[in-house]
Write an enzyme that holds these catalytic residues in place. Structure first.
Site, PDB file in Angstrom:
ATOM      1  N   LYS A   9       0.837  -1.110   0.089  1.00 47.26           N
ATOM      2  CA  LYS A   9      -0.122  -0.095   0.146  1.00 47.26           C
ATOM      3  C   LYS A   9       0.618   1.210   0.171  1.00 47.26           C
ATOM      4  CE  LYS A   9      -3.607  -0.336   2.441  1.00 47.26           C
ATOM      5  NZ  LYS A   9      -4.621  -0.591   3.633  1.00 47.26           N
ATOM      6  N   ARG A  21      -3.169   3.424   8.655  1.00 46.69           N
ATOM      7  CA  ARG A  21      -3.638   2.162   7.770  1.00 46.69           C
ATOM      8  C   ARG A  21      -2.466   1.305   7.763  1.00 46.69           C
ATOM      9  NH1 ARG A  21      -6.844   4.090   2.660  1.00 46.69           N
ATOM     10  NH2 ARG A  21      -8.065   2.196   2.989  1.00 46.69           N
ATOM     11  N   GLY A  72      -8.130  -6.624   4.959  1.00 43.14           N
ATOM     12  CA  GLY A  72      -8.919  -6.296   6.045  1.00 43.14           C
ATOM     13  C   GLY A  72      -8.316  -7.280   7.241  1.00 43.14           C
ATOM     14  N   MET A  82      -5.507  -6.736   9.129  1.00 44.00           N
ATOM     15  CA  MET A  82      -4.628  -5.740  10.243  1.00 44.00           C
ATOM     16  C   MET A  82      -6.004  -4.591  10.203  1.00 44.00           C
ATOM     17  SD  MET A  82      -0.976  -6.416   9.091  1.00 44.00           S
ATOM     18  CE  MET A  82      -1.034  -6.240   7.368  1.00 44.00           C
ATOM     19  N   ARG A  89      -3.763  -1.400  -5.628  1.00 44.81           N
ATOM     20  CA  ARG A  89      -3.112  -2.582  -5.635  1.00 44.81           C
ATOM     21  C   ARG A  89      -3.521  -3.722  -6.525  1.00 44.81           C
ATOM     22  NH1 ARG A  89      -6.204  -4.215   0.167  1.00 44.81           N
ATOM     23  NH2 ARG A  89      -8.284  -4.288  -0.855  1.00 44.81           N
ATOM     24  N   HIS A 119     -16.084  -6.760   2.209  1.00 43.37           N
ATOM     25  CA  HIS A 119     -15.182  -7.566   2.759  1.00 43.37           C
ATOM     26  C   HIS A 119     -15.256  -9.003   2.404  1.00 43.37           C
ATOM     27  CE1 HIS A 119     -13.678 -10.291   6.027  1.00 43.37           C
ATOM     28  NE2 HIS A 119     -12.392  -9.748   5.823  1.00 43.37           N
ATOM     29  N   SER A 160       9.736 -44.958 -11.307  1.00 43.99           N
ATOM     30  CA  SER A 160       8.838 -43.765 -11.211  1.00 43.99           C
ATOM     31  C   SER A 160       9.020 -43.977  -9.651  1.00 43.99           C
ATOM     32  CB  SER A 160       7.364 -44.121 -11.581  1.00 43.99           C
ATOM     33  OG  SER A 160       6.390 -43.390 -11.134  1.00 43.99           O
ATOM     34  N   ASN A 200       4.903 -41.172  -1.736  1.00 41.38           N
ATOM     35  CA  ASN A 200       4.117 -41.453  -0.241  1.00 41.38           C
ATOM     36  C   ASN A 200       4.824 -42.615   0.444  1.00 41.38           C
ATOM     37  OD1 ASN A 200       2.134 -39.902  -1.609  1.00 41.38           O
ATOM     38  ND2 ASN A 200       0.988 -41.653  -2.201  1.00 41.38           N
ATOM     39  N   CYS A 238       4.748 -40.608  -9.252  1.00 45.18           N
ATOM     40  CA  CYS A 238       3.321 -40.855  -9.173  1.00 45.18           C
ATOM     41  C   CYS A 238       2.536 -41.023  -7.684  1.00 45.18           C
ATOM     42  CB  CYS A 238       3.131 -42.178  -9.983  1.00 45.18           C
ATOM     43  SG  CYS A 238       3.925 -43.604  -8.983  1.00 45.18           S
ATOM     44  N   TYR A 263       8.526 -36.876 -16.480  1.00 41.83           N
ATOM     45  CA  TYR A 263       6.940 -36.316 -16.255  1.00 41.83           C
ATOM     46  C   TYR A 263       6.721 -36.636 -14.720  1.00 41.83           C
ATOM     47  CZ  TYR A 263       6.286 -41.690 -15.651  1.00 41.83           C
ATOM     48  OH  TYR A 263       6.123 -42.927 -14.955  1.00 41.83           O
TER      49      TYR A 263
END
Length: 930
Positions: free
Chosen positions: A24, A95, A104, A106, A341, A457, A815, A819, A883, A903
């Site tokens: 700002k 501000r 909004g 702060m 902004r 808001h 590949s 996980n 993957c 990939y």
């Protein structure tokens, strides 16, 4: 020692240094320096914020106070007014403004400098008592809530009572006498709540206000917002404070305040969009206290001002080369711009404006692509209300943020958060939302307000989050005491389900049918640009023909993970799978596998048909086989039930009739068998039917317990199953190759990739490869043709990473299953970690992210880099993919591009996100560092 400089006037600040001046403040400096009508003022830098938050004592440091007072003296000279002076008094706003826009989140305080004395002087000067007391009551309320923590309700209650007393429908209907009375009551509340009178020293007001704004950087809503949007200290570290000369939109019919966008933030259309209120201050528009007018009506009410705003709109866009969100005030016919902004828009609007601004020559193709953040694309795929739905519209408000959402009604943000944490879908319903409601936004599926416009808001924040929002639905009356809302004669209580449509503004009772979205033309254009630039290809994880078709729709270039076990879970197949698992002999197991072979072959054939000419990586069986069986507890319950039944019917001659009375459901299940047994009951010797059934169940229970493992994820699964039960992998390999042969016979083209899971050593791959070679010869002979395939492995075991050079001697592709590789690297069980200690690790900064959601680049990523380097020393042309769930995460995609992967593969809905992220990775490769 030279004093550190904390303050820059708007005409001298470096507009490019947003980390120092905040977004700002930097923009106020820039607009001032290019000659736009910005009221005079100065910026207190983010360095002052860091210093304040780092000090142990309360209050502003003497060094900062001295600089602030010196700046105010200079501001007095520039404006010709006096701060705290009765005549020509100077009023200012304070501000916040960080490097990244946090609308909004702060605090802001207006009209600082008003005291009993300066208010009296301003009345004399303006002759407008109503105007002055409107300013004063606003200052007392804002100062009281922001600086000393008085509840909003303390002031709102007084204000609403006054409106009823004076028969005022809106704030502007209150006359000077009413506002003077309200101001007097506000002053009394302030003194009652704090034990001290409202500050009559303007510098005391200013210093407390600056301190409150600095303090708001660590307020709950600001912290929650930064956490939600990943705004770390290296992006924005502290807020600046902007002190600006007040201009007044509440000085009568020739004054106004408004918020505008240089293009429509909901659709991206190139038209001036915004809202304003006559005789109001800015907070009235943003907070949604009154429902404002659309900006186009200003053309009729203030034609000269509207013309100035249109010129300002074009100036800002040409200068910033970005859609702008601006705040303006008109004081007695004179236009002032208070802020600009980069506009927060939904993804559809970002995509459209990127295409349009490129076509207009305003930005380059590179800039157009980089404007749209990959994660935004999830918003475009919003579900929509089914146009065939016949549900009646309950009410209609303003379509503030597109998309549709259903959920249980809640009337406050705290309850939305608590219910959201329990997994409940909720719609947050409020008169208007405030910044402190932000945690409720994160938890809610959508937001509905009875007041406020498209720039309120609620609307702005919902659009930035991609959540459905309907604002200004004035037909809804909310009764917080009874926790219910009413629309005409229809009432809905907290917990009732409603549906909102942020595209049309409609509100419905109950859950309304929805449909999946279609790709818009602009999105297809953007993704075509992305595909032309990116080097990393994007495949999809797809296990069924339906999923394969969906993957193509989302733009996948192939399938990176087809999990064959998912084909076993259909009702007509699961009994055969269980029969195979529970078989006592190899012959019995093979007989069951022979029945499964056509199912697997036909599914794969259909997938190959859909993916004709594209790569399809088919993973052989991975999970422990006991996962296909009922649990030991479930079987034990059935046995207990049968034993209870046996005791109940023992000695009864008419078994079917008795059972029909005692347990109709169980009777229906075994009716034919029971009738048959009953007819020969007198002839049956030895064990009765119940005993036979119990024995059968106990045999199954024994096998289930034998198959159970202490730690199944590290146990008998993947390639270990294939070596222990070679007939299982043999059936799957045959299904893949026969499906390929039949697809080729039909005129298709496919080179299936056979992927072996959970490998830790080359010897395991060699063992399975022998099956493949033998079956491949048999299939080619059977079909009389050449069938090409690729043989490779998933990398999800740490030892496989360390032996990648050897494994690459046989594997044609690898590949990463990130996980399992993450579990192995951290020695975390995902389920236990996420349920017990990972949230604590994140909160306390032990880990920055959950490594199962965000790829751990420093640990798991380093293993991946080493694996690729060693594998390509053996096989330079090695194809490498990922993957796991991380394959669709933009940060992981950036890393995958950086380490030279071929990939990524992810779920179909994330394919568009991954395609754009792959383009970003290429465009930003020079700036990337680990």
């Amino acid at each position: 020692m030279k004093e550190k400089r904390f303050i820059y006037f708007f005409n001298e600040g470096d507009s490019k240094n947003k980390k120092l001046l905040g977004g700002k403040g930097a923009n106020l400096c820039e607009m001032t320096q290019i000659g736009l009508p910005v009221p005079p003022g100065f910026v207190i830098t983010t360095e002052a914020c860091k210093a304040y938050l780092g000090q142990k004592k309360k209050g502003l440091a003497a060094e900062l106070v001295e600089q602030v007072r010196g700046a105010m003296e200079e501001l007095e000279k520039r404006t010709g007014k006096g701060f705290g002076r009765r005549e020509d008094c100077l009023l200012v706003s304070v501000r916040s403004g960080s490097a990244v826009s946090m609308p909004g989140m702060m605090d802001t305080i207006l009209n600082l400098g008003l005291t009993d004395q300066t208010a009296a002087g301003l009345v004399d000067q303006t002759g407008d008592e109503r105007f002055v007391y409107d300013l004063y009551r606003r200052l007392i309320q804002l100062f009281g809530t922001v600086c000393v923590g008085i509840s909003h309700e303390k002031f709102n209650g007084i204000f609403e009572k006054a409106k009823k007393k004076f028969y005022a429908k809106a704030d502007v209907d209150l006359d000077a006498g009413a506002l003077r009375e309200i101001t007097k009551q506000f002053l009394q509340v302030y003194e009652q709540e704090t034990g001290s009178p409202f500050p009559q020293d303007p510098y005391e007001q200013l210093e407390l206000a600056v301190e409150a704004v600095l303090r708001s950087w660590m307020g709950k809503r600001a912290v929650d917002y930064r956490k939600q949007f990943g705004i770390t200290a290296d992006i924005a570290d502290g807020t600046a404070v902007n002190v600006c000369t007040m201009v007044f939109g509440n000085r009568g019919a020739e004054s106004a305040t408004g918020v505008a966008f240089t293009r429509d933030p909901a659709t991206g259309e190139n038209r001036f969009f915004g809202e304003y209120l006559i005789n109001a201050q800015g907070e009235d528009v943003v907070a949604g206290i009154r429902t404002p007018k659309p900006i186009k009506t200003l053309r009729r009410e203030m034609p000269e001002v509207y013309c100035e705003l249109e010129n300002l709109r074009h100036t800002l866009e040409q200068h910033y080369r970005e859609v702008q969100d601006l705040e303006f005030t008109v004081e007695q016919g004179k236009l002032h711009v208070l802020q600009t902004r980069d506009a927060k828009m939904n993804a559809s609007a970002f995509i459209k404006t990127s295409i349009d601004m490129f076509n207009e020559g305003l930005i380059s193709e590179r800039e157009a692509l980089l404007r749209v953040k990959p994660e935004m694309l999830a918003q475009v795929l919003h579900r929509q209300i089914d146009p065939q739905s016949t549900n009646a519209v309950l009410a209609q408000g303003l379509p503030a943020s597109p998309g549709a959402a259903s959920g249980k009604v809640v009337f406050d943000a705290d309850r939305a958060e608590s219910k959201g944490k329990l997994g409940e879908k909720v719609i947050l319903v409020r008169e208007e939302t405030k910044p402190e409601d932000i945690h409720g936004f994160f938890a809610a599926q959508g937001i509905l307000t009875s007041r406020g416009g498209k720039t309120s808001h609620a609307a702005v924040v919902a659009r930035s989050m991609g959540k459905a929002c309907v604002s200004g639905c004035e037909a809804i009356e909310i009764d917080h005491a009874s926790r219910e809302a009413r629309v005409g004669g229809v009432a809905f209580k907290e917990g009732d389900v409603i549906t909102i449509d942020g595209t049309t503004g409609n509100v419905y009772a109950g859950e309304v049918p929805m449909i999946e979205p279609e790709f818009v033309d602009d999105m297809l254009v953007l993704l075509e640009w992305a595909d032309d630039i990116s080097e990393l290809r994007v495949r999809a994880n797809a296990d069924t023909p339906e999923q394969a078709a969906r993957a193509l729709k989302f733009g996948a270039v192939g399938i990176g993970l087809c999990r064959t076990e998912r084909m076993f879970n259909q009702p007509d197949r699961l009994p055969i799978v269980r029969e195979m698992i529970l078989a006592d002999t190899t012959q019995e197991r093979q007989a069951a596998l022979d029945r499964l072979l056509p199912f697997q072959r036909n599914d794969l054939k259909e997938i190959f048909h859909i993916m004709d000419g594209r790569p399809v990586a088919v993973r052989l069986l991975d999970p422990p086989i006991h996962e296909f069986l009922p649990s030991a507890d479930e079987i034990q319950r059935e046995i207990n039930h049968l034993k209870e039944l046996q005791r109940t019917v023992e000695g009864l001659a008419d078994l079917p009739d008795t059972l029909l009375l005692l347990d109709p459901k169980l009777y229906a299940k075994y009716a034919d068998t029971l009738e048959s047994v009953a007819k020969n009951l007198e002839k049956v010797k030895g064990k009765n039917l119940a005993e036979q059934m119990i024995e059968a169940k106990e045999t199954v229970l024994k096998k289930v317990r034998n198959l159970a493992e202490t730690n199944p994820m590290l146990g008998h699964r993947g390639v270990r199953l294939g070596i222990t039960y070679p007939e299982i992998y043999a059936m799957q390999i045959r299904a893949i190759l026969e499906a390929a042969a039949e697809h080729i016979t039909a005129g298709g083209d496919i080179v299936p990739e056979i992927m072996i899971p959970q490998v830790c050593t080359l010897a395991e791959l060699q063992w399975v490869h022998r099956y493949v070679e033998q079956i491949h010869k048999e299939v080619e002979k059977q079909y009389g043709m050449t069938v090409r395939y690729k043989f490779g492995t998933m990398i999800e075991v740490v030892r496989a990473c360390m032996r990648a050079g050897r494994i690459a001697g046989l594997a044609e592709f690898i590949s990463f299953g990130t996980n399992d590789l993450t579990q192995a690297t951290f020695s975390f069980s995902r389920e236990d970690a996420e349920n017990k200690f990972l949230p604590l690790y994140e909160d306390r900064g032990i880990l920055q992210h959950n490594p199962f959601e965000v790829l751990d680049i420093k640990g798991v990523g380093r293993l991946m880099r080493i694996t690729i380097e060693w594998a390509r020393k053996t096989r330079p042309e090695m194809s490498v993919g990922i993957c796991g769930e991380h394959g669709g995460h933009p940060d992981a995609i950036m890393f995958c591009h950086h380490i030279g992967m071929s990939y990524v593969s992810c779920s179909s809905p994330r394919v568009p996100i991954a395609r754009l992220a792959a383009a970003h990775a290429k465009l930003n490769e020079q700036e990337y560092s680990i």
